[in-house]
Scaffold this motif. Structure first.
Motif, PDB file in Angstrom:
ATOM      1  N   GLU A   1     -75.009 -15.181 -20.946  1.00 16.86           N
ATOM      2  CA  GLU A   1     -74.911 -13.787 -20.366  1.00 16.86           C
ATOM      3  C   GLU A   1     -73.997 -12.871 -21.072  1.00 16.86           C
ATOM      4  N   LYS A   2     -74.338 -11.653 -21.203  1.00 16.75           N
ATOM      5  CA  LYS A   2     -73.730 -10.382 -21.897  1.00 16.75           C
ATOM      6  C   LYS A   2     -72.827  -9.604 -20.712  1.00 16.75           C
ATOM      7  N   VAL A   3     -72.045 -10.174 -20.048  1.00 10.87           N
ATOM      8  CA  VAL A   3     -71.195  -9.677 -19.236  1.00 10.87           C
ATOM      9  C   VAL A   3     -69.745  -9.384 -19.774  1.00 10.87           C
ATOM     10  N   GLY A   4     -68.991  -8.436 -19.156  1.00  9.62           N
ATOM     11  CA  GLY A   4     -67.586  -7.875 -19.249  1.00  9.62           C
ATOM     12  C   GLY A   4     -67.162  -7.006 -18.292  1.00  9.62           C
ATOM     13  N   ALA A   5     -66.000  -6.794 -18.473  1.00  9.11           N
ATOM     14  CA  ALA A   5     -65.270  -5.915 -17.405  1.00  9.11           C
ATOM     15  C   ALA A   5     -64.315  -5.091 -18.363  1.00  9.11           C
ATOM     16  N   GLY A   6     -63.848  -3.759 -17.785  1.00  9.69           N
ATOM     17  CA  GLY A   6     -63.093  -2.746 -18.410  1.00  9.69           C
ATOM     18  C   GLY A   6     -62.039  -2.276 -17.209  1.00  9.69           C
ATOM     19  N   VAL A   7     -61.075  -1.649 -17.830  1.00  8.21           N
ATOM     20  CA  VAL A   7     -60.123  -1.064 -17.091  1.00  8.21           C
ATOM     21  C   VAL A   7     -59.710   0.433 -17.722  1.00  8.21           C
ATOM     22  N   ALA A   8     -59.497   1.362 -17.003  1.00  7.31           N
ATOM     23  CA  ALA A   8     -59.147   2.600 -17.587  1.00  7.31           C
ATOM     24  C   ALA A   8     -58.247   3.523 -16.618  1.00  7.31           C
ATOM     25  N   MET A   9     -57.012   3.892 -17.114  1.00  8.23           N
ATOM     26  CA  MET A   9     -56.104   4.922 -16.155  1.00  8.23           C
ATOM     27  C   MET A   9     -56.268   6.044 -16.562  1.00  8.23           C
ATOM     28  N   PHE A  10     -55.787   7.121 -15.752  1.00  6.08           N
ATOM     29  CA  PHE A  10     -55.766   8.552 -16.130  1.00  6.08           C
ATOM     30  C   PHE A  10     -54.809   9.161 -15.101  1.00  6.08           C
ATOM     31  N   VAL A  11     -54.419  10.223 -15.666  1.00  9.51           N
ATOM     32  CA  VAL A  11     -53.970  11.359 -14.893  1.00  9.51           C
ATOM     33  C   VAL A  11     -54.472  12.432 -14.663  1.00  9.51           C
TER      34      VAL A  11
ATOM     35  N   ILE B   1     -68.502  -2.619 -21.729  1.00  3.32           N
ATOM     36  CA  ILE B   1     -69.661  -2.938 -22.561  1.00  3.32           C
ATOM     37  C   ILE B   1     -69.067  -3.509 -23.912  1.00  3.32           C
ATOM     38  N   ASP B   2     -67.951  -3.082 -24.561  1.00  2.92           N
ATOM     39  CA  ASP B   2     -67.328  -3.876 -25.460  1.00  2.92           C
ATOM     40  C   ASP B   2     -67.142  -5.077 -25.072  1.00  2.92           C
ATOM     41  N   ASP B   3     -66.520  -5.607 -23.849  1.00  2.00           N
ATOM     42  CA  ASP B   3     -66.137  -6.778 -23.438  1.00  2.00           C
ATOM     43  C   ASP B   3     -67.429  -7.530 -23.393  1.00  2.00           C
ATOM     44  N   ALA B   4     -68.414  -7.161 -22.777  1.00  2.00           N
ATOM     45  CA  ALA B   4     -69.621  -7.750 -22.631  1.00  2.00           C
ATOM     46  C   ALA B   4     -70.446  -8.360 -24.048  1.00  2.00           C
ATOM     47  N   LEU B   5     -70.119  -7.508 -25.071  1.00  2.00           N
ATOM     48  CA  LEU B   5     -70.552  -7.640 -26.313  1.00  2.00           C
ATOM     49  C   LEU B   5     -69.478  -8.573 -27.093  1.00  2.00           C
ATOM     50  N   GLN B   6     -68.451  -8.670 -26.451  1.00  2.00           N
ATOM     51  CA  GLN B   6     -67.446  -9.282 -27.396  1.00  2.00           C
ATOM     52  C   GLN B   6     -67.085  -8.788 -28.582  1.00  2.00           C
ATOM     53  N   ARG B   7     -67.213  -7.455 -28.600  1.00  2.00           N
ATOM     54  CA  ARG B   7     -66.987  -6.722 -29.743  1.00  2.00           C
ATOM     55  C   ARG B   7     -66.180  -5.492 -29.544  1.00  2.00           C
ATOM     56  N   PRO B   8     -64.816  -5.729 -29.795  1.00  5.23           N
ATOM     57  CA  PRO B   8     -64.071  -4.518 -29.465  1.00  5.23           C
ATOM     58  C   PRO B   8     -64.115  -3.453 -30.516  1.00  5.23           C
ATOM     59  N   GLY B   9     -64.367  -2.172 -29.759  1.00  4.24           N
ATOM     60  CA  GLY B   9     -64.762  -1.020 -30.577  1.00  4.24           C
ATOM     61  C   GLY B   9     -66.065  -0.824 -30.746  1.00  4.24           C
ATOM     62  N   ALA B  10     -67.093  -1.642 -30.136  1.00  3.91           N
ATOM     63  CA  ALA B  10     -68.268  -1.453 -30.534  1.00  3.91           C
ATOM     64  C   ALA B  10     -68.779  -0.084 -29.916  1.00  3.91           C
ATOM     65  N   ILE B  11     -68.183   0.444 -28.925  1.00  4.68           N
ATOM     66  CA  ILE B  11     -68.786   1.662 -28.433  1.00  4.68           C
ATOM     67  C   ILE B  11     -67.877   2.628 -28.870  1.00  4.68           C
ATOM     68  N   LEU B  12     -68.277   3.794 -29.732  1.00  9.58           N
ATOM     69  CA  LEU B  12     -67.409   4.780 -30.068  1.00  9.58           C
ATOM     70  C   LEU B  12     -68.142   6.155 -29.686  1.00  9.58           C
TER      71      LEU B  12
ATOM     72  N   LEU C   1     -77.651   1.601 -27.641  1.00  7.27           N
ATOM     73  CA  LEU C   1     -77.060   0.092 -27.327  1.00  7.27           C
ATOM     74  C   LEU C   1     -78.131  -0.840 -27.851  1.00  7.27           C
ATOM     75  N   ARG C   2     -79.199  -0.603 -27.878  1.00  6.60           N
ATOM     76  CA  ARG C   2     -80.077  -1.631 -28.666  1.00  6.60           C
ATOM     77  C   ARG C   2     -79.852  -1.718 -29.984  1.00  6.60           C
ATOM     78  N   ALA C   3     -79.710  -0.507 -30.521  1.00  3.02           N
ATOM     79  CA  ALA C   3     -79.326  -0.479 -31.834  1.00  3.02           C
ATOM     80  C   ALA C   3     -77.908  -1.129 -32.332  1.00  3.02           C
ATOM     81  N   ILE C   4     -76.789  -0.738 -31.338  1.00  2.00           N
ATOM     82  CA  ILE C   4     -75.774  -1.530 -31.665  1.00  2.00           C
ATOM     83  C   ILE C   4     -75.863  -3.089 -31.332  1.00  2.00           C
ATOM     84  N   CYS C   5     -76.702  -3.548 -30.299  1.00  2.00           N
ATOM     85  CA  CYS C   5     -76.940  -4.863 -30.140  1.00  2.00           C
ATOM     86  C   CYS C   5     -77.455  -5.658 -31.480  1.00  2.00           C
ATOM     87  N   LYS C   6     -78.374  -4.923 -32.135  1.00  2.00           N
ATOM     88  CA  LYS C   6     -78.922  -5.465 -33.340  1.00  2.00           C
ATOM     89  C   LYS C   6     -78.264  -5.551 -34.482  1.00  2.00           C
ATOM     90  N   LYS C   7     -77.099  -4.665 -34.606  1.00  2.00           N
ATOM     91  CA  LYS C   7     -76.167  -4.611 -35.532  1.00  2.00           C
ATOM     92  C   LYS C   7     -75.288  -5.711 -35.704  1.00  2.00           C
TER      93      LYS C   7
END
Lengths: 757, 158
Positions: free
Chosen positions: A447-457, A730-741, A750-756
Motif C-alpha cells: 500500500e502507498k500510505v504515509g504520514a506528514g507533520v507541519a508546524m506554523f505560527v 504524499i511524499d511519505d506515501a510514495l517514499q520519495r522525499p521532495g516528490a511534491i513541489l 499525482l498520476r504523472a508523478i507516480c508514473k515518473k
C-alpha cells in the motif's frame, strides 16, 4: 442567591442560528427597494487588449433598458485605493472602476447596463459590441516582466526583508538545500456571491450601500471620499454575509458603480453577481513560486534561509496592495530559529483576475514552502521529520520573541508560545509511534500510505483599535454596538458571552449590532482573525465600565455601597449576606432611562501569535492519482477559547478550504488568458466525500499577555499548514522525499508523478 | 421573451398567483415573485445546491427548474419547515451540532436532508454522505452537517 453564570469558555449555542435556520436571514440579494433597477456588468472577453470602441445602440433601444454607462460616465471616480500595505510604487497599478483604454483581464468591467430587472439587463448586455484589439498577454509571473502600459512594466515593486549575515552563513554551511516550490491560484469562493445595492435616501439626503461586508467603516470613509460624500451623508449596511474568507467586502468596482448610479439616477440600483462573474472577477489569491535555499550545519540546524519568490497578483493592485507577499516574506521563518534570513519578493502582474487575501494569506504559501524545506533538510541529514523540527524549534524560554521583521505596520514579536509542547501533544493525539508501525506494515503489503507533520505560527488581533458601546435598554436587554463585522463566524455569540459574563446577565439577552456605519462612529471590521481579540477585549472593557456605572447608580437607590453589590443573572443583589431587597436590572433601566450606557476602546500596536501543528495520514492510489486522507489531527493554541464549539467550527471549516487548495482547487487559464475555471464543474471544491473527520485539540497553554483574557484568534489555523502537511504525507506515501513541489496535487498531476518513477 | 404566463405556485401550502416568462427559473419565482427569500441562489448551474427545495416530496435544484414547470405541484421551502416557534427536528439538530456558520447554504442542506429522510428514513451512513455530497458548504467542513443530519434522522424516526 444563584451563582454567577460563566459564559467565557463555554460551548453555548449560537444566537445567530434561529434566524438563519428559518430562512429569515437577510443576505445581499434579499434586499429590495421599490422601483429599483438591476445592473449588469459587460466584461472584457479578452485578457489583454486596446479598447477601441463600445457600441451600445442596440441595447438602448430595448424595452426596459434605461441606460448604459461606459468609462466616460465614471471617469470622475478615482482608482480604488489600498487599505493595507500600500506602497507608493504600486499606486499607478490600481484598478479603475471600468476599463478606459486598455483591458487587462477577462472579466474586467467595460460597461454596465441599467434595466428594469436582471433578465432584461442580461439580455441587453449581450447585445453590446466591443471593439478590442488583442495584445500579447503576460501569463507567468516567473517570466521576464512585460509591458503594463507605455511607461511601466509588470513588476510594480520588489520587497526586501531580512536580518543577519545570510552570505556569511551560506559560506560557513555544512550543506545547502535548494528547492523550487509553487502554490496554485485559488480563493475563498464563498457560497453567496457578491452583491451591492445602492440607494439614495431622498428624505435624509443620504446615499446608502446595502450588502456591505468585512470592513464597512473603512469602505464608507474611502468610498465617501471617492464619491464626494461626507461621513454623514453616506452610510453602509451589512446584512447577513454568506462567507467571507478574506475576499468578500473589499472595495470592488461594482460597489462604486452602484453607488454612483444611485446618486446620479436617484433610483435604487441592485447588482447581484452570478457565479461565473464571481469566479473571474472577485479576488483570487495564493499564486506564488518560491526559489528557496537553506544553509544548514551537519545536524540539520538552520543557519540561514534565502528565499526569492514571485507573487502573481493578476492584472491590477487591488485593496490589499502588497499584503500577501509582505506576509509571506515576513512569516516564512515560522516557529523555528533562523539566525539569518533574506526574502526577495517580486510583485508581478499578469493578465489574470486581480488578487487579494484568502484565509491565512501569505502563510498558506510560506508554510508550504518552509515545511517542504524542513522535510528536505531532514532528508539531507538523514533524520526523521519530527526530529528535524525539534532541533530547530524556538524554545519556550525564547518568548516573547522578536523576529526582527515587520509586517502590516507592526514588528513581529511572538507574544507567547510553547511550540515543543504542542508538537508533543499533537503527536500523542495522532498516536504517532503506532501510526508509524501501521504504515510500515501496510507499506510492506504494497500500500502507498504515509504520514506528514507541519508546524506554523499564525497571527491575529491586528489593531490599532476597536470601540464597543454597551447599553441596558428599557426592556432589560443589553445592546452591544461595535464596528466589527460578521462573515458568519459567530461574532454575535462570542461578544455576547464576554459581555454577559462581565456584566452578570444571561448571554441570550445581549443583542449585538455590527456592520452598521450609522450606529457607531468608527470600526475596523472583520479580517486577519482580529474580532475576538480586539472587539472581545473592547467588549470586556466597556462591559466592566458599564457594570461599575450600574452598581454606582444602584447603590444610591438601594442605600448600599457599590462594593456591597453584584449583578447576578440580570439582578442587582447584595453580597456577603447583607440584608435588604435586590433590584432587577430592568427596573434600574426604567428608573434611569438612557443612563445605563458605557463605551470603551481597546488599542493595540502588536498582533498576537497563535500557533499550531497538523498531522495527516494519507493513502495514495497510483492508478487514479487520488489521495484519501485517513487521519487528520489539528492542534492549535488559541490562548483562550471564548466558545470552544465555535473555535472547533472555524478550524474544521478551515481544514476543508486547506484541502481544496492542496488537492483540487485551481483557477486555470489557457495561453491566451482565457479563464478555464468558470463554473463549479471546473473549479472543484471539496464535498462531504472529500473532507475527512478530523481530531481537533484546542490548547490554552500560552495565553497572550497582550489582552486581559489571553485571547488569540482562531480563524486561520485550520487552513494555514494543510498544503504543507498533505504534501509531506504524499511524499511519505510514495517514499520519495521532495516528490511534491507544487499545489494543488490534482489527480492528473499525482498520476504523472507516480508514473515518473 | 417578454410574454408572461399566468401560473399558480403552491409554496408551503399557500397559493401564489403570479405571471412569469417561460424562462423564469423556479428559484427566481420563489424568491422574487413570491417573496420567500429563504431559498438561496449560489451558482445557477445546479452544482452547489443552495437553492434546493422540495417539489412533490423530492428535493430539487430550483435553479434548474422553470417556474412554469412547478404549476400544480407542492413546493416546500425552508420557511415552511418549523411548526410555529417549534423548529423542525432537522433545524434543531443543525443548531445543536453547530451544523452552520454563515448560514447561506443551510436552507439547501435542510431541504435536501429532510426530503431524503422523509423518503428513506433508514438510509445508510454511506448513502447519506453520498446524498449530502451533492450540496456545497464553504464554512463548516461538512462533518457537523453530517452529524446534524444523523441526529435529526434518529429524531425523525421516533
Amino acid at each position: 442567591m444563584s451563582s454567577k453564570q460563566k459564559f467565557i469558555g463555554r460551548s453555548v449555542p449560537r444566537l445567530e442560528d434561529r434566524t438563519l435556520l428559518t430562512g429569515q436571514g437577510r443576505f445581499a440579494a434579499d434586499v429590495n427597494f421599490p422601483g429599483q433597477w438591476a445592473m449588469r456588468v459587460v466584461r472584457s472577453p479578452i485578457a489583454h487588449g486596446r479598447l477601441r470602441g463600445i457600441d451600445a445602440s442596440a441595447a438602448l433601444t430595448m424595452d426596459g433598458v434605461h441606460a448604459v454607462w461606459t468609462f466616460a460616465d465614471v471617469a470622475h471616480i478615482p482608482p480604488i485605493p489600498f487599505r493595507l500595505t500600500g506602497l507608493k510604487a504600486l499606486e499607478p497599478y490600481q484598478q479603475r472602476v471600468m476599463a478606459s483604454d486598455f483591458v487587462r483581464y477577462v472579466g474586467e468591467p467595460v460597461a454596465v447596463v441599467f434595466a428594469d430587472n436582471a433578465y432584461i439587463a442580461e439580455d441587453a448586455a449581450e447585445t453590446i459590441e466591443l471593439d478590442i484589439e488583442p495584445l500579447e498577454p503576460v501569463m507567468k509571473a516567473t517570466d521576464a516582466p512585460g509591458p503594463f502600459d507605455a511607461t511601466k512594466n509588470t513588476e510594480p515593486d520588489v520587497l526586501h526583508k531580512g536580518y543577519g549575515d545570510v552570505d556569511a552563513a551560506f559560506k560557513a554551511a555544512d550543506s545547502i538545500v535548494t528547492l523550487e516550490l509553487s502554490v496554485g491560484r485559488h480563493s475563498g469562493v464563498p457560497l453567496e456571491t457578491r452583491g451591492a445595492i445602492g440607494y439614495y435616501n431622498e428624505a435624509l439626503g443620504r446615499l446608502e450601500m446595502h450588502g456591505a461586508a468585512k470592513v464597512p467603516h473603512w469602505n464608507r470613509d474611502t468610498m465617501g471620499r471617492m464619491l464626494g460624500r461626507t461621513r454623514d451623508d453616506f452610510q453602509l449596511f451589512e446584512g447577513h454575509v454568506g462567507g467571507g474568507f478574506g475576499i468578500r467586502g473589499e472595495i470592488y468596482p461594482e460597489d462604486l458603480i452602484v453607488c454612483a448610479a444611485a446618486l446620479h439616477f436617484r433610483k435604487p440600483i441592485k447588482w447581484i453577481e452570478d457565479r461565473r462573474e464571481h469566479l473571474i472577477t472577485a479576488n483570487h489569491s495564493r499564486q506564488q513560486t518560491h526559489r528557496i535555499r537553506a544553509a544548514i550545519d551537519a545536524q540539520g540546524r538552520i543557519l540561514a534561509i534565502d528565499d526569492e519568490f514571485f507573487h502573481d497578483n493578476g492584472a491590477y493592485m487591488r485593496t490589499h496592495a502588497a499584503t500577501v507577499p509582505d506576509l509571506a516574506a515576513a512569516m516564512l521563518p515560522g516557529p523555528y530559529r533562523v539566525p539569518a534570513y533574506r526574502a526577495t519578493a517580486h510583485i508581478r502582474l499578469t493578465n489574470k483576475t486581480p488578487c487579494g487575501t484568502y484565509r491565512a494569506p501569505g502563510r498558506y504559501e510560506s508554510t508550504f514552502v518552509r515545511e517542504r524545506l524542513l522535510d528536505a533538510i531532514a532528508a539531507n541529514v538523514g533524520v526523521d521529520k519530527v526530529e528535524i523540527r525539534k532541533r530547530n524549534l524556538l524554545p519556550k524560554n525564547a518568548m516573547p520573541y522578536a523576529l526582527g521583521l515587520e509586517t502590516l505596520g507592526t514588528h513581529i514579536v511572538y507574544d507567547s508560545g510553547d511550540y515543543g509542547l504542542l508538537l508533543d501533544k499533537a503527536l500523542e493525539r495522532a498516536g504517532w509511534p503506532k501510526l508509524q508501525k501501521e504504515i510500515a506494515k501496510r507499506r510492506a503489503n504494497g500500500e502507498k500510505v504515509g504520514a506528514g507533520v507541519a508546524m506554523f505560527v499564525e497571527k491575529s488581533g491586528l489593531g490599532p483599535f476597536d470601540d464597543v458601546r454597551v447599553e441596558v435598554k428599557n426592556d432589560g436587554n443589553i445592546e452591544l454596538v461595535t464596528g466589527a463585522a460578521s462573515v458568519g463566524q459567530g461574532v454575535e455569540t462570542a461578544m455576547a458571552q464576554i459581555c454577559a459574563e462581565t456584566l452578570g446577565v444571561d448571554y441570550t439577552t445581549v443583542n449585538v449590532i455590527h456592520g452598521q456605519t450609522d450606529r457607531i462612529g468608527r470600526g475596523l471590521g472583520a479580517f486577519a482573525s482580529r474580532v475576538t481579540v480586539m472587539t472581545g477585549e473592547a467588549t470586556k472593557r466597556a462591559s466592566t465600565k458599564l457594570r461599575a456605572h450600574i452598581l454606582n447608580l444602584a447603590a444610591e437607590l438601594m442605600q448600599a455601597e457599590p462594593t456591597q453589590l453584584d449583578i447576578v443573572d440580570g439582578e442587582i443583589v447584595r453580597t456577603g449576606g447583607a440584608p435588604g431587597p435586590s433590584m432587577k436590572l430592568i427596573d434600574l433601566a426604567k428608573a434611569k432611562p438612557g443612563e445605563l450606557i458605557a463605551e470603551d476602546t481597546f488599542e493595540s500596536t502588536h498582533m498576537v501569535y497563535p500557533y499550531g501543528v497538523h498531522v495527516a495520514a494519507v493513502r495514495v492510489d497510483a492508478e487514479t492519482g487520488g489521495v484519501a486522507i485517513e487521519k487528520y489531527v489539528m492542534a492549535y493554541d488559541v490562548g483562550k477559547a471564548v466558545n470552544p464549539m465555535l473555535v472547533e467550527g472555524q478550524i474544521a471549516g478551515g481544514l476543508a478550504q486547506g484541502i481544496g487548495g492542496a488537492l483540487f482547487e485551481e483557477f486555470l487559464y489557457d495561453e491566451g488568458g482565457e479563464p478555464l475555471s468558470v463554473t463549479f464543474a471546473d473549479y472543484l471544491m471539496p464535498t462531504a466525500h472529500e473532507v475527512p473527520e478530523s481530531s481537533i485539540l484546542i490548547t490554552e497553554d500560552a495565553p497572550s499577555p497582550l489582552n486581559s483574557l489571553g485571547l488569540k484568534g482562531a480563524g486561520e489555523g485550520g487552513t494555514n499548514p494543510v498544503g504543507a502537511v498533505i504534501a509531506s504525507a504524499i511524499d511519505d506515501a510514495l517514499q520519495r522525499p521532495g516528490a511534491i513541489l507544487s499545489l494543488p496535487v490534482t489527480p492528473q498531476r499525482l498520476r504523472a508523478i507516480c508514473k515518473k518513477t | 421573451m417578454s410574454e408572461k404566463t399566468d401560473v399558480t405556485l403552491t409554496i408551503n401550502g399557500k397559493d401564489y398567483a403570479i405571471a412569469v416568462e417561460p424562462r423564469r427559473t423556479l428559484a427566481d419565482a420563489i424568491r422574487e415573485d413570491c417573496g420567500q427569500t429563504g431559498t438561496h441562489i449560489g451558482c445557477e448551474h445546479g452544482v452547489c445546491g443552495a437553492c434546493t427545495v422540495i417539489v412533490d416530496d423530492a428535493p430539487v435544484r430550483s435553479c434548474l427548474m422553470f417556474a412554469v414547470q412547478a404549476e400544480g405541484k407542492a413546493i416546500r421551502t425552508v420557511e415552511g419547515l418549523a411548526d410555529g416557534d417549534k423548529l423542525h427536528p432537522m433545524q434543531q439538530a443543525f443548531m445543536d451540532n453547530h451544523g452552520l456558520q454563515c448560514g447561506f447554504c443551510t436552507p439547501g442542506f435542510l431541504m435536501l436532508a429532510v426530503g431524503v429522510l422523509e423518503r428513506e428514513p433508514n438510509i445508510s451512513d454511506e448513502a447519506l454522505i453520498d446524498v449530502l455530497s451533492s450540496n456545497l458548504c464553504r464554512c463548516t467542513g461538512y462533518q457537523n452537517i453530517i452529524k446534524s443530519v444523523r441526529a435529526a434522522a434518529q429524531e425523525m424516526r421516533k
